[in-house]
Design an enzyme around this catalytic site. Structure first.
Site, PDB file in Angstrom:
ATOM      1  N   LYS A 159       0.872  -1.191   0.000  1.00 28.48           N
ATOM      2  CA  LYS A 159       0.000   0.000   0.000  1.00 28.48           C
ATOM      3  C   LYS A 159       0.903   1.233   0.000  1.00 28.48           C
ATOM      4  O   LYS A 159       1.495   1.585   0.998  1.00 28.48           O
ATOM      5  CB  LYS A 159      -0.922   0.055   1.213  1.00 28.48           C
ATOM      6  N   GLU A 234      11.019   1.537   9.515  1.00 31.36           N
ATOM      7  CA  GLU A 234      12.014   2.538   9.114  1.00 31.36           C
ATOM      8  C   GLU A 234      11.335   3.873   9.333  1.00 31.36           C
ATOM      9  O   GLU A 234      10.477   4.269   8.560  1.00 31.36           O
ATOM     10  CB  GLU A 234      12.339   2.314   7.624  1.00 31.36           C
ATOM     11  N   CYS A 268      14.155  11.182   4.798  1.00 32.25           N
ATOM     12  CA  CYS A 268      14.261  10.884   6.235  1.00 32.25           C
ATOM     13  C   CYS A 268      15.705  11.066   6.672  1.00 32.25           C
ATOM     14  O   CYS A 268      15.993  11.158   7.862  1.00 32.25           O
ATOM     15  CB  CYS A 268      13.689   9.524   6.576  1.00 32.25           C
ATOM     16  N   GLU A 369      11.081  16.127  14.028  1.00 32.49           N
ATOM     17  CA  GLU A 369      11.369  16.021  12.599  1.00 32.49           C
ATOM     18  C   GLU A 369      10.540  17.077  11.852  1.00 32.49           C
ATOM     19  O   GLU A 369       9.347  17.210  12.085  1.00 32.49           O
ATOM     20  CB  GLU A 369      11.004  14.626  12.104  1.00 32.49           C
TER      21      GLU A 369
END
Ligand code: UN1
Length: 484
Positions: A159, A234, A268, A369
């Protein structure tokens, strides 16, 4: 059946619809898993080198279609063309690497305690792997997961992010063209519900997720409740680049610009904290700001563009809120700090490359982040302080140090608590044959890419063969020494 449809749009020009897909529901996921499970049974008996040949063929098709795919990545994910090409190249490289693994060691042999007995390990597939992938590497990340999963003998249901469904479809289409058997790799679309249906499905034995920490936690908890299952995560990063006083500052400027503003800061691995020795911070910031202000924001498909949009307006607003809070907490805007309009890109989600100085490690901007083009400068006065700041984060993906002192560089390599460390290079740009992943909340111990990339998609089996013709007990059962 699917309930309604959703559309992906060009983040540089949101009125331009790229593709429309059905929102998959539980029944669609059920069907996809059943198809994958059926195809997997036959695939598992295909010899590994033969599976590898099909993975190699996927790489060939991707190479042939690189230009077409790169344009799609640029239009759907907003990456500038050269980086969009890099996204596809990463998948091509991964195909070559994984295909090579099909003729490499598949386990190890070990001596046994008894004569005429040998031990070895081999790998077996887990069955059907469920994958949930982000939009920022919409071809590369599916390839990191799908190629090793296929080599290991699995079926796949993926997905992709609702922001980049067409890129994933195009990637899977290239795989089918290359000869991946019908039904082995399936795509479902939509939002959290489709992802959840996949994660809880009893025939999905392994789940591989790349995305945010909160979603990763939910994916893992749900998978464990319905399992246990193999879950590889991850997650995010808060990657720091250390600049010591002896660093080559020209090199630092190049590295920081690329690390912080490449992919509009939406990797990332993007450089998000610049941890600079106070002796050089003034000089460094002068040139860095000057260069950042020259970066051209624009349509990612135009050749002159350096920085494309962020993924949508909501994202650009979120980034802006984070910058405003940083200012509130005491940071100063050295450049940027605002959303901007680009001519010819109506409604595009552009955010100016931003450098914040006077950031303290306790500020939210130094801890959370951002996933956008914002670089926070934190001053330090010593090597020890620098390492301390780098490690003062819940994340542990990537870090780098710029110094000409090899002893200092090696000490940093040992003391920095991240999965990836660079010396005299920015925090982005990992190569696919080295393990990729991070410590702390960045992941749960698995690594993607490299040889270890296969681990999340296979079970290791230990085999003992006794060719002595008699019952030989292992040492635990035959060693004298206890009297009773
Ligand atoms: C990511 O941002 O999720 O290291 C992956 C890099 C790329 C991969 C980034 N090879 O910059």
């Amino acid at each position: 059946m699917s309930e309604g449809t959703f559309a992906s749009v060009n983040p540089a020009r949101p009125s331009e619809v790229i593709a429309e897909f059905p929102i998959s529901d539980g029944d669609d996921v059920e069907e996809a898993v059943a198809r994958a499970a059926a195809a997997q049974r036959a695939w598992a008996s295909v010899p590994v080198p033969a599976r590898a040949e099909i993975v190699a063929a996927c790489g060939d098709v991707l190479a042939r279609r690189k230009d077409e795919l790169a344009h799609l990545v640029a239009r759907e994910a907003g990456k500038v063309l050269v980086e969009a090409g890099g996204d596809v190249q990463e998948a091509i490289d991964m195909a070559a690497y994984i295909a090579g693994q099909g003729r490499n060691a598949w386990g190890e042999t070990l001596p046994c305690e008894m004569p005429d007995k040998i031990g070895f390990t081999t790998r077996q597939p887990v069955g059907v792997v469920g994958m949930v992938t982000p939009w920022n590497f919409p071809v590369a990340i599916p390839s990191w997961k799908i190629f090793p999963a296929l080599l290991a003998g699995n079926g796949v249901v993926i997905k992709p992010s609702e922001y980049a469904p067409a890129c994933c479809e195009a990637f899977v289409d290239a795989c089918r063209e290359a000869g991946v058997p019908d039904g082995l790799v399936n795509v479902v679309h939509g939002y959290g519900d489709a992802g959840r249906a996949l994660v809880v499905h009893p025939d999905v034995r392994a789940v591989s997720f790349t995305g945010s920490v909160p979603t990763g936690r939910r994916v893992a908890a749900t998978a464990m409740e319905h399992g246990p299952k193999l879950v590889s995560l991850e997650l995010g990063g808060k990657n720091a680049m250390v600049v010591m006083a002896d660093a080559d500052l020209d090199l630092v400027v190049e590295g920081a610009l690329f690390g912080a503003f490449g992919t509009a800061g939406q990797r990332c691995t993007s450089t998000s904290r610049l941890v600079v020795h106070s002796d050089v911070v003034g000089e460094l910031l002068d040139s860095l700001v000057q260069r950042a202000e020259k970066l051209v924001l624009g349509d990612p498909t135009s050749p002159g563009t350096d920085v494309g949009p962020v993924i949508d307006r909501a994202s650009s607003e979120r980034i802006d809120q984070m910058v405003l809070r940083a200012i509130d907490e005491g940071a100063t805007v050295a450049t940027g700090g605002r959303a901007i309009e680009v001519q010819g890109c109506d409604g595009g989600a552009f955010y100016a490359p931003t450098i914040l100085r006077d950031v303290e490690r306790t500020h939210a901007i130094a801890r959370e982040e951002v996933f956008g083009p914002v670089l926070s400068v934190i001053e330090i006065d010593s090597f020890n302080q620098a390492i301390d700041v780098v490690n003062d984060s819940e994340y542990g993906l990537s870090a780098s140090i710029y110094t000409r002192d090899i002893n200092q560089a090696m000490r940093a390599v040992h003391r920095i608590d991240t999965g990836i460390v660079y010396v005299n290079a920015p925090t982005i740009g990992a190569e696919i044959h080295l393990p990729f992943g991070g410590t702390k909340h960045t992941g749960n111990g698995f690594r993607e890419a490299g040889k270890r990339g296969l681990e999340q998609f296979s079970e290791v089996k230990s085999v003992y063969i006794d060719y002595s013709g008699k019952l030989q007990k292992a040492q635990i059962d035959n060693r004298p020494g206890v009297t009773g």
